[in-house]
Design a protein around this motif. Structure first.
Motif, PDB file in Angstrom:
ATOM      1  N   ILE A 184       0.839  -1.212   0.000  1.00 36.33           N
ATOM      2  CA  ILE A 184       0.000   0.000   0.000  1.00 36.33           C
ATOM      3  C   ILE A 184       0.869   1.254   0.000  1.00 36.33           C
ATOM      4  O   ILE A 184       0.572   2.230  -0.711  1.00 36.33           O
ATOM      5  CB  ILE A 184      -0.941  -0.025   1.217  1.00 36.33           C
ATOM      6  CG1 ILE A 184      -1.977  -1.151   1.056  1.00 36.33           C
ATOM      7  CG2 ILE A 184      -1.645   1.315   1.390  1.00 36.33           C
ATOM      8  CD1 ILE A 184      -2.851  -1.364   2.274  1.00 36.33           C
ATOM      9  N   GLY A 187       2.216   1.686  -3.449  1.00 36.76           N
ATOM     10  CA  GLY A 187       1.153   2.083  -4.367  1.00 36.76           C
ATOM     11  C   GLY A 187       0.756   3.549  -4.200  1.00 36.76           C
ATOM     12  O   GLY A 187       0.515   4.250  -5.186  1.00 36.76           O
ATOM     13  N   PHE A 191       1.151   6.322  -7.043  1.00 38.75           N
ATOM     14  CA  PHE A 191      -0.020   7.072  -7.503  1.00 38.75           C
ATOM     15  C   PHE A 191       0.247   8.573  -7.444  1.00 38.75           C
ATOM     16  O   PHE A 191      -0.087   9.319  -8.387  1.00 38.75           O
ATOM     17  CB  PHE A 191      -1.237   6.722  -6.639  1.00 38.75           C
ATOM     18  CG  PHE A 191      -2.468   7.501  -6.989  1.00 38.75           C
ATOM     19  CD1 PHE A 191      -3.235   7.159  -8.092  1.00 38.75           C
ATOM     20  CD2 PHE A 191      -2.853   8.610  -6.236  1.00 38.75           C
ATOM     21  CE1 PHE A 191      -4.368   7.889  -8.427  1.00 38.75           C
ATOM     22  CE2 PHE A 191      -3.972   9.345  -6.560  1.00 38.75           C
ATOM     23  CZ  PHE A 191      -4.751   8.984  -7.666  1.00 38.75           C
ATOM     24  N   PHE A 215      -3.929   5.246 -11.295  1.00 40.41           N
ATOM     25  CA  PHE A 215      -4.471   4.110 -10.551  1.00 40.41           C
ATOM     26  C   PHE A 215      -3.867   2.792 -11.033  1.00 40.41           C
ATOM     27  O   PHE A 215      -3.541   1.903 -10.239  1.00 40.41           O
ATOM     28  CB  PHE A 215      -5.996   4.068 -10.682  1.00 40.41           C
ATOM     29  CG  PHE A 215      -6.714   4.866  -9.636  1.00 40.41           C
ATOM     30  CD1 PHE A 215      -6.660   4.494  -8.297  1.00 40.41           C
ATOM     31  CD2 PHE A 215      -7.442   5.988  -9.998  1.00 40.41           C
ATOM     32  CE1 PHE A 215      -7.330   5.229  -7.330  1.00 40.41           C
ATOM     33  CE2 PHE A 215      -8.099   6.735  -9.028  1.00 40.41           C
ATOM     34  CZ  PHE A 215      -8.047   6.355  -7.691  1.00 40.41           C
ATOM     35  N   ILE A 216      -3.719   2.665 -12.362  1.00 40.09           N
ATOM     36  CA  ILE A 216      -3.145   1.420 -12.915  1.00 40.09           C
ATOM     37  C   ILE A 216      -1.698   1.257 -12.462  1.00 40.09           C
ATOM     38  O   ILE A 216      -1.270   0.158 -12.052  1.00 40.09           O
ATOM     39  CB  ILE A 216      -3.241   1.437 -14.458  1.00 40.09           C
ATOM     40  CG1 ILE A 216      -4.711   1.407 -14.890  1.00 40.09           C
ATOM     41  CG2 ILE A 216      -2.477   0.249 -15.042  1.00 40.09           C
ATOM     42  CD1 ILE A 216      -4.906   1.555 -16.387  1.00 40.09           C
ATOM     43  N   SER A 218      -0.262   2.594  -9.783  1.00 43.15           N
ATOM     44  CA  SER A 218      -0.212   2.340  -8.340  1.00 43.15           C
ATOM     45  C   SER A 218      -0.604   0.895  -8.030  1.00 43.15           C
ATOM     46  O   SER A 218      -0.010   0.258  -7.143  1.00 43.15           O
ATOM     47  CB  SER A 218      -1.138   3.310  -7.605  1.00 43.15           C
ATOM     48  OG  SER A 218      -2.498   3.088  -7.968  1.00 43.15           O
ATOM     49  N   TYR A 219      -1.587   0.350  -8.760  1.00 44.51           N
ATOM     50  CA  TYR A 219      -1.969  -1.053  -8.549  1.00 44.51           C
ATOM     51  C   TYR A 219      -0.828  -1.984  -8.944  1.00 44.51           C
ATOM     52  O   TYR A 219      -0.564  -2.992  -8.276  1.00 44.51           O
ATOM     53  CB  TYR A 219      -3.219  -1.386  -9.357  1.00 44.51           C
ATOM     54  CG  TYR A 219      -3.539  -2.864  -9.380  1.00 44.51           C
ATOM     55  CD1 TYR A 219      -3.947  -3.529  -8.236  1.00 44.51           C
ATOM     56  CD2 TYR A 219      -3.403  -3.598 -10.568  1.00 44.51           C
ATOM     57  CE1 TYR A 219      -4.233  -4.883  -8.258  1.00 44.51           C
ATOM     58  CE2 TYR A 219      -3.679  -4.944 -10.600  1.00 44.51           C
ATOM     59  CZ  TYR A 219      -4.086  -5.594  -9.441  1.00 44.51           C
ATOM     60  OH  TYR A 219      -4.355  -6.939  -9.473  1.00 44.51           O
ATOM     61  N   PHE A 222       1.787  -1.775  -6.191  1.00 49.82           N
ATOM     62  CA  PHE A 222       1.277  -2.475  -5.003  1.00 49.82           C
ATOM     63  C   PHE A 222       1.353  -3.987  -5.178  1.00 49.82           C
ATOM     64  O   PHE A 222       1.845  -4.714  -4.297  1.00 49.82           O
ATOM     65  CB  PHE A 222      -0.167  -2.046  -4.737  1.00 49.82           C
ATOM     66  CG  PHE A 222      -0.924  -2.999  -3.859  1.00 49.82           C
ATOM     67  CD1 PHE A 222      -0.717  -3.010  -2.489  1.00 49.82           C
ATOM     68  CD2 PHE A 222      -1.829  -3.904  -4.411  1.00 49.82           C
ATOM     69  CE1 PHE A 222      -1.408  -3.906  -1.679  1.00 49.82           C
ATOM     70  CE2 PHE A 222      -2.520  -4.799  -3.598  1.00 49.82           C
ATOM     71  CZ  PHE A 222      -2.310  -4.796  -2.233  1.00 49.82           C
ATOM     72  N   SER A 223       0.866  -4.487  -6.307  1.00 48.95           N
ATOM     73  CA  SER A 223       0.856  -5.938  -6.533  1.00 48.95           C
ATOM     74  C   SER A 223       2.271  -6.490  -6.648  1.00 48.95           C
ATOM     75  O   SER A 223       2.560  -7.592  -6.185  1.00 48.95           O
ATOM     76  CB  SER A 223       0.049  -6.269  -7.784  1.00 48.95           C
ATOM     77  OG  SER A 223       0.592  -5.618  -8.928  1.00 48.95           O
ATOM     78  N   TYR A 226       3.690  -6.616  -3.098  1.00 45.77           N
ATOM     79  CA  TYR A 226       3.002  -7.672  -2.341  1.00 45.77           C
ATOM     80  C   TYR A 226       3.520  -9.046  -2.760  1.00 45.77           C
ATOM     81  O   TYR A 226       3.793  -9.902  -1.903  1.00 45.77           O
ATOM     82  CB  TYR A 226       1.497  -7.579  -2.565  1.00 45.77           C
ATOM     83  CG  TYR A 226       0.700  -8.622  -1.833  1.00 45.77           C
ATOM     84  CD1 TYR A 226       0.196  -8.365  -0.555  1.00 45.77           C
ATOM     85  CD2 TYR A 226       0.456  -9.873  -2.390  1.00 45.77           C
ATOM     86  CE1 TYR A 226      -0.519  -9.331   0.131  1.00 45.77           C
ATOM     87  CE2 TYR A 226      -0.256 -10.844  -1.706  1.00 45.77           C
ATOM     88  CZ  TYR A 226      -0.752 -10.560  -0.456  1.00 45.77           C
ATOM     89  OH  TYR A 226      -1.458 -11.525   0.217  1.00 45.77           O
ATOM     90  N   MET A 294       0.366  -7.505 -11.510  1.00 48.53           N
ATOM     91  CA  MET A 294      -1.062  -7.241 -11.675  1.00 48.53           C
ATOM     92  C   MET A 294      -1.820  -8.510 -12.061  1.00 48.53           C
ATOM     93  O   MET A 294      -2.973  -8.700 -11.659  1.00 48.53           O
ATOM     94  CB  MET A 294      -1.264  -6.152 -12.740  1.00 48.53           C
ATOM     95  CG  MET A 294      -0.866  -4.761 -12.271  1.00 48.53           C
ATOM     96  SD  MET A 294      -1.323  -3.446 -13.422  1.00 48.53           S
ATOM     97  CE  MET A 294      -0.190  -3.749 -14.753  1.00 48.53           C
TER      98      MET A 294
END
Length: 313
Positions: A184, A187, A191, A215-216, A218-219, A222-223, A226, A294
Motif C-alpha cells: 500500500i 502504491g 499514484f 491508478f493502474i 499504483s496497482y 502495489f501488486s 506484495y 497485476m
C-alpha cells in the motif's frame, strides 16, 4: 538390605522425595533414582553426607544387613579410666568404590515434568533430539530420552501444539501486515508521482486519463511489492531484470599523454553508459515485474490465504 534400599527407606521415612534429597545433596534427581535402584552407588563423601542428613551411622550404610537405623553414639568411659578422658574410637577400614557396579537393569524413573516417581504402568518416554547442520542440510539427531507420566506427556504435547499454533498465527499476522503495508505504501507513492507527472502534461494527456493511468500504475506497484514480499517468483524476475548489464571491451592505448587522455575519456564514457544502462535495467525490472504482479496478485493472495502466509518472508 542393600545400600539402595536403605537410602530409599531413609528417604521415605523422612518424607522426602527424590528431588528433595537430590537438592540437599546438590546432585540430580536421576542420580538418587539410580542409587535406589542399585544402578549406581554414591561415593564416600556422599555417604558421609547421607549419614549426617539421616542421623545414621556410616557402618549402617555400608554393611548389607537387615538392621534398623543406628544412631551414632559415643562409647561411655570405662571404670578404669576417668570420665573426662577422650573416648576410644575404633578405626575401621572404609572400602573404596573404584567403579560403578551395575546391580540390576531396571531403573526407577522420575517424571521430567512433575518430578515424581513414575510407576511402570504409567511410564512413557520421548526422544530428545538436536538439529545438526551439514552444509546446506540439517537433520535431527537423537541424544537421549526423557521420561514422563502418560498424563504429563499428553498435557505437554497439548501445550506445545498451542504454542506452535500461536507462533504460526503471529508469523501470519506479521507477514500479512508486511505484505499489505509495503504494498500500500508503494502504491500510494506511485499514484502520487504518476498523478503529478500526468497533471503537469495536461496538453498531452487528458486529466481523467491521467487519473486512470495513475491508478493502474499504483496497482502495479502495489501488486509487485506484495508478490515479492510474499516470496513468489516475481522477486526472482525483478532481481534478474535489474541485474542486466553490458560488459565493455578492454582498451588499448599508447604510453604517452594523448594515450592516457584517451583512456580517461573512454573510462568516463563507459561509466556514464554503465550508469544509464543500470537505470534502464531498474526501470525495466520495475515495469515488467509490475505488469506480472497485476496478473499474479489474485493467485498469490489466494495461495497466502490457504497457507496462512507460511511462504512469506
Amino acid at each position: 538390605m542393600t545400600l539402595g534400599q536403605k537410602i530409599k527407606k531413609l528417604r521415605t521415612d523422612n518424607n522426602l522425595t527424590q528431588k528433595d534429597l537430590a537438592d540437599q545433596l546438590h546432585v540430580a534427581f536421576q542420580t538418587v533414582s539410580k542409587w535406589e535402584s542399585g544402578t549406581n552407588e554414591p561415593d564416600i563423601a556422599t555417604l558421609k553426607e547421607l549419614s549426617k542428613l539421616f542421623g545414621c551411622s556410616f557402618d549402617y550404610l555400608l554393611n548389607d544387613d537387615e538392621g534398623e537405623v543406628e544412631e551414632e553414639q559415643k562409647p561411655e568411659p570405662t571404670a578404669q579410666e576417668p570420665a573426662t578422658s577422650e573416648p576410644i574410637v575404633e578405626v575401621k577400614e572404609v572400602p573404596v568404590i573404584k567403579e560403578t557396579i551395575i546391580i540390576q537393569k531396571n531403573e526407577a524413573h522420575v517424571c521430567a515434568r512433575c518430578g515424581k516417581d513414575i510407576p511402570e504402568s504409567e511410564l512413557v518416554s520421548e526422544d530428545v533430539t538436536k538439529r545438526e547442520r551439514h552444509g546446506r542440510h540439517t537433520r535431527s539427531v537423537s541424544i537421549g530420552q526423557t521420561y514422563y507420566h502418560k498424563k504429563c506427556l499428553d498435557e505437554l504435547k497439548k501445550e506445545r501444539a498451542q504454542a506452535a499454533s500461536a507462533a504460526r498465527y503471529a508469523k501470519a499476522l506479521s507477514s500479512k501486515k508486511k505484505c499489505f503495508g509495503w504494498g500500500i505504501a508503494g502504491g500510494v507513492v506511485a499514484f502520487g508521482v504518476a498523478l503529478a507527472i500526468f497533471l503537469c502534461n495536461t496538453q498531452s494527456v487528458h486529466p481523467a486519463l491521467g487519473v486512470l493511468f495513475s491508478f493502474i500504475i499504483s496497482y502495479g506497484i502495489f501488486s509487485m511489492l506484495y508478490c515479492i514480499i510474499s516470496g513468489s517468483y516475481i522477486g526472482d524476475v525483478f532481481v534478474w531484470c535489474a541485474g542486466l548489464s553490458i560488459k565493455f571491451p578492454g582498451l588499448i592505448f599508447t604510453w604517452d599523454l594523448e594515450g592516457f587522455a584517451w583512456l580517461i575519456a573512454m573510462k568516463l564514457l563507459f561509466a556514464v553508459l554503465g550508469f544509464l544502462i543500470g537505470v534502464f535495467a531498474l526501470v525495466f525490472a520495475i515495469a515488467f515485474s509490475a505488469a506480472l504482479g497485476m496478473v499474479s496478485f489474485p493467485f498469490v493472495l489466494i495461495h497466502n490465504v490457504h497457507t496462512n502466509y507460511a511462504d512469506a518472508f
